[in-house]
Design a protein around this motif. Structure first.
Motif, mmCIF file in Angstrom:
data_model
loop_
_atom_site.group_PDB
_atom_site.id
_atom_site.type_symbol
_atom_site.label_atom_id
_atom_site.label_comp_id
_atom_site.label_asym_id
_atom_site.label_seq_id
_atom_site.Cartn_x
_atom_site.Cartn_y
_atom_site.Cartn_z
ATOM 1 N N GLY A 34 0.736 -1.156 0.145
ATOM 2 C CA GLY A 34 -0.004 -0.030 0.004
ATOM 3 C C GLY A 34 0.966 1.112 -0.140
ATOM 4 O O GLY A 34 0.609 2.360 -0.815
ATOM 5 N N GLU A 35 2.084 1.117 1.045
ATOM 6 C CA GLU A 35 2.758 2.324 0.934
ATOM 7 C C GLU A 35 3.811 2.496 -0.473
ATOM 8 O O GLU A 35 3.748 3.717 -0.967
ATOM 9 N N LEU A 36 4.164 1.315 -0.897
ATOM 10 C CA LEU A 36 5.028 1.512 -2.259
ATOM 11 C C LEU A 36 3.859 1.928 -3.293
ATOM 12 O O LEU A 36 4.282 3.104 -3.967
ATOM 13 N N SER A 37 2.667 1.679 -3.379
ATOM 14 C CA SER A 37 1.616 2.117 -4.369
ATOM 15 C C SER A 37 1.506 3.537 -4.122
ATOM 16 O O SER A 37 1.592 4.328 -5.238
ATOM 17 N N ALA A 38 1.167 4.075 -3.071
ATOM 18 C CA ALA A 38 0.901 5.412 -2.731
ATOM 19 C C ALA A 38 2.322 6.319 -3.161
ATOM 20 O O ALA A 38 2.132 7.330 -3.656
ATOM 21 N N ALA A 39 3.534 5.920 -2.790
ATOM 22 C CA ALA A 39 4.829 6.554 -3.016
ATOM 23 C C ALA A 39 4.804 6.658 -4.470
ATOM 24 O O ALA A 39 5.141 7.896 -4.924
ATOM 25 N N LEU A 40 4.481 5.589 -5.183
ATOM 26 C CA LEU A 40 5.079 5.687 -6.584
ATOM 27 C C LEU A 40 3.904 6.548 -7.401
ATOM 28 O O LEU A 40 4.425 7.492 -8.266
ATOM 29 N N GLN A 41 2.795 6.472 -6.864
ATOM 30 C CA GLN A 41 1.741 7.467 -7.451
ATOM 31 C C GLN A 41 2.186 9.018 -7.302
ATOM 32 O O GLN A 41 2.094 9.841 -8.400
ATOM 33 N N ALA A 42 2.628 9.299 -5.890
ATOM 34 C CA ALA A 42 2.835 10.451 -5.640
ATOM 35 C C ALA A 42 4.327 11.029 -6.666
ATOM 36 O O ALA A 42 4.484 12.112 -7.020
ATOM 37 N N LEU A 43 5.238 10.037 -6.535
ATOM 38 C CA LEU A 43 6.506 10.422 -7.313
ATOM 39 C C LEU A 43 6.126 10.545 -8.777
ATOM 40 O O LEU A 43 6.754 11.339 -9.635
ATOM 41 N N ASP A 44 5.099 9.788 -9.441
ATOM 42 C CA ASP A 44 4.951 10.005 -10.704
ATOM 43 C C ASP A 44 4.247 11.462 -11.149
ATOM 44 O O ASP A 44 4.333 11.790 -12.072
ATOM 45 N N ALA A 45 3.538 11.914 -10.126
ATOM 46 C CA ALA A 45 2.834 13.153 -10.272
ATOM 47 C C ALA A 45 3.483 14.097 -9.830
ATOM 48 O O ALA A 45 3.342 15.442 -10.047
ATOM 49 N N ASP A 46 4.940 14.226 -9.318
ATOM 50 C CA ASP A 46 5.753 14.931 -8.844
ATOM 51 C C ASP A 46 6.798 15.496 -9.751
ATOM 52 O O ASP A 46 7.600 14.833 -10.279
ATOM 53 N N PRO A 47 6.672 16.902 -10.425
ATOM 54 C CA PRO A 47 7.163 17.452 -11.465
ATOM 55 C C PRO A 47 8.736 17.494 -11.399
ATOM 56 O O PRO A 47 9.616 17.239 -12.319
ATOM 57 N N GLU A 48 9.213 17.383 -9.843
ATOM 58 C CA GLU A 48 10.538 17.487 -9.515
ATOM 59 C C GLU A 48 11.467 16.102 -10.079
ATOM 60 O O GLU A 48 12.271 15.862 -10.217
ATOM 61 N N VAL A 49 10.637 14.893 -10.070
ATOM 62 C CA VAL A 49 10.964 13.567 -10.213
ATOM 63 C C VAL A 49 11.211 13.355 -11.547
ATOM 64 O O VAL A 49 10.160 13.277 -12.326
ATOM 65 N N ARG A 50 12.442 12.935 -12.072
ATOM 66 C CA ARG A 50 12.494 12.594 -13.444
ATOM 67 C C ARG A 50 12.660 10.967 -13.679
ATOM 68 O O ARG A 50 12.445 10.565 -14.922
ATOM 69 N N CYS A 51 13.218 10.308 -12.786
ATOM 70 C CA CYS A 51 13.693 8.812 -12.642
ATOM 71 C C CYS A 51 13.291 8.258 -11.257
ATOM 72 O O CYS A 51 13.720 8.951 -10.427
ATOM 73 N N ILE A 52 13.060 7.118 -11.319
ATOM 74 C CA ILE A 52 12.833 6.434 -9.892
ATOM 75 C C ILE A 52 13.642 5.083 -9.778
ATOM 76 O O ILE A 52 13.886 4.392 -10.904
ATOM 77 N N ILE A 53 14.332 4.943 -8.703
ATOM 78 C CA ILE A 53 14.917 3.865 -8.332
ATOM 79 C C ILE A 53 14.381 3.031 -7.398
ATOM 80 O O ILE A 53 14.032 3.651 -6.302
ATOM 81 N N LEU A 54 14.072 1.774 -7.382
ATOM 82 C CA LEU A 54 13.485 0.908 -6.392
ATOM 83 C C LEU A 54 14.440 -0.110 -6.082
ATOM 84 O O LEU A 54 15.065 -0.825 -7.029
ATOM 85 N N THR A 55 14.595 -0.083 -4.885
ATOM 86 C CA THR A 55 15.700 -0.944 -4.285
ATOM 87 C C THR A 55 15.154 -1.551 -3.025
ATOM 88 O O THR A 55 14.327 -1.287 -2.406
ATOM 89 N N GLY A 56 16.373 -2.381 -2.403
ATOM 90 C CA GLY A 56 16.076 -3.021 -1.345
ATOM 91 C C GLY A 56 17.353 -3.021 -0.221
ATOM 92 O O GLY A 56 17.801 -1.745 -0.378
ATOM 93 N N SER A 57 17.606 -4.072 0.550
ATOM 94 C CA SER A 57 18.738 -4.068 1.093
ATOM 95 C C SER A 57 19.854 -4.692 0.599
ATOM 96 O O SER A 57 19.886 -5.374 -0.321
#
Ligand code: CO8
Length: 258
Positions: A34-57
């Motif tokens: 749920g958090e990942l989905s919300a974060a990705l939606q927000a980042l997709d809508a954020d004009p400051e963000v041009r690329c996203i990296i998804l990572t773990g440990s």
């Protein structure tokens, strides 16, 4: 953005989303998804963000869906709530380029999550697998579908039927990942790739995504037509004029996403 199970940081137009449930090797539970989905939606809508990296440990990108959370569920429970799969569809809706940076285990839903990103860069410690069969189930968000398209039927069948893991070298050889790097260099490599993408025209970058994804879903003839129309359409942008003028003037282009 503050979350319980993920950490989101944005720097130089690149957002890094880190899965953060170290006690369970980043197993994907309802809260995390749920958090990942919300974060990705927000980042997709954020004009400051041009690329996203998804990572773990270092130890795990994600060791799969949370078995503790699933163990007692019934068919009705998972069917009626669309358990896990609803939120994971959110990744497919992200229009900005999204890179998976994988170290350690990417198993079950973890492997599927990585494959739902646009491409995977992995550390030499990475281990990919679809071990759901060991639990008496099958993959649920692409482990029999995206994996088959990525590595072909033989390896997809082998991994899904035996539950064996694929190491980083085999993953690169099989076309599952685009690059393998020493573990210590993983984030530097992923950020380097993200920086390159962030410097392009966002219109061209999104169009690349649409075109390559179309190749996964349609015939060659349809895909080529789609690509040709996309190529033609980009001549309506200022970025095409700028990109070509900059090349001819032997200078760096200044794209403005127009
Ligand atoms: N779910 C819940 N907890 C997990 C999971 C998981 N998938 N994986 C690891 N953990 C927990 C362990 O229970 C353990 O917790 P505790 O310390 O409380 O006992 C802790 O993480 C550390 O794990 P291990 O002690 O097992 O660590 P090892 O280094 O010995 O082994 C392995 C690492 C090989 C990764 C091992 O943990 C393992 O096999 N994990 C399960 C892998 C698996 O079967 N994954 C598939 C799950 S099913 C699935 O993903 C279905 C996807 C369908 C769609 C879902 C969409 C999201």
């Amino acid at each position: 953005m503050a979350f319980e199970t993920i950490i989101v940081e944005t720097e130089d137009h690149i957002a890094t989303v880190r899965l953060n449930r170290p006690e369970a090797l980043n197993a994907l539970n309802g809260v995390l998804l749920g958090e990942l989905s919300a974060a990705l939606q927000a980042l997709d809508a954020d004009p400051e963000v041009r690329c996203i990296i998804l990572t773990g440990s270092d130890k795990a990108f994600a060791a799969g869906a949370d078995i503790r959370e699933m163990a007692e569920k019934t068919y009705a429970d998972v069917y009626l709530t669309d358990l896990f799969t609803n939120d994971t569809d959110a990744i497919g809706r992200v229009r900005k380029p999204i890179i998976a940076a994988v170290a350690g285990y990417a198993l079950g839903g973890g492997c599927e999550l990585a494959m739902a990103c646009d491409f995977i860069i992995c550390a030499d410690t990475a281990k990919f697998g679809q071990p759901e069969i060991n639990l008496g189930v099958v993959a649920g968000i692409g482990g029999t579908q995206r994996l088959t398209r990525a590595v072909g039927k033989a390896k997809a069948m082998d991994m899904n039927l035996t539950g064996r893991f694929m190491d980083a070298a085999e993953a690169e050889r099989s076309g599952l990942v685009s690059r393998v790097v020493p573990a210590a260099d993983l984030m530097t490599e992923a950020r380097g790739a993200a920086r390159k993408i962030a410097a392009k025209s966002a219109i061209a970058a999104r169009t690349v995504k649409e075109c390559v994804n179309r190749a996964q879903e349609t015939s060659l003839r349809e895909g080529l037509l789609f690509e040709r129309r996309a190529f033609h359409a980009l001549f309506a942008t200022e970025d095409q004029k700028e990109g070509m003028a900059a090349f001819l003037a032997k200078r760096e282009p200044q794209f403005r996403d127009r």
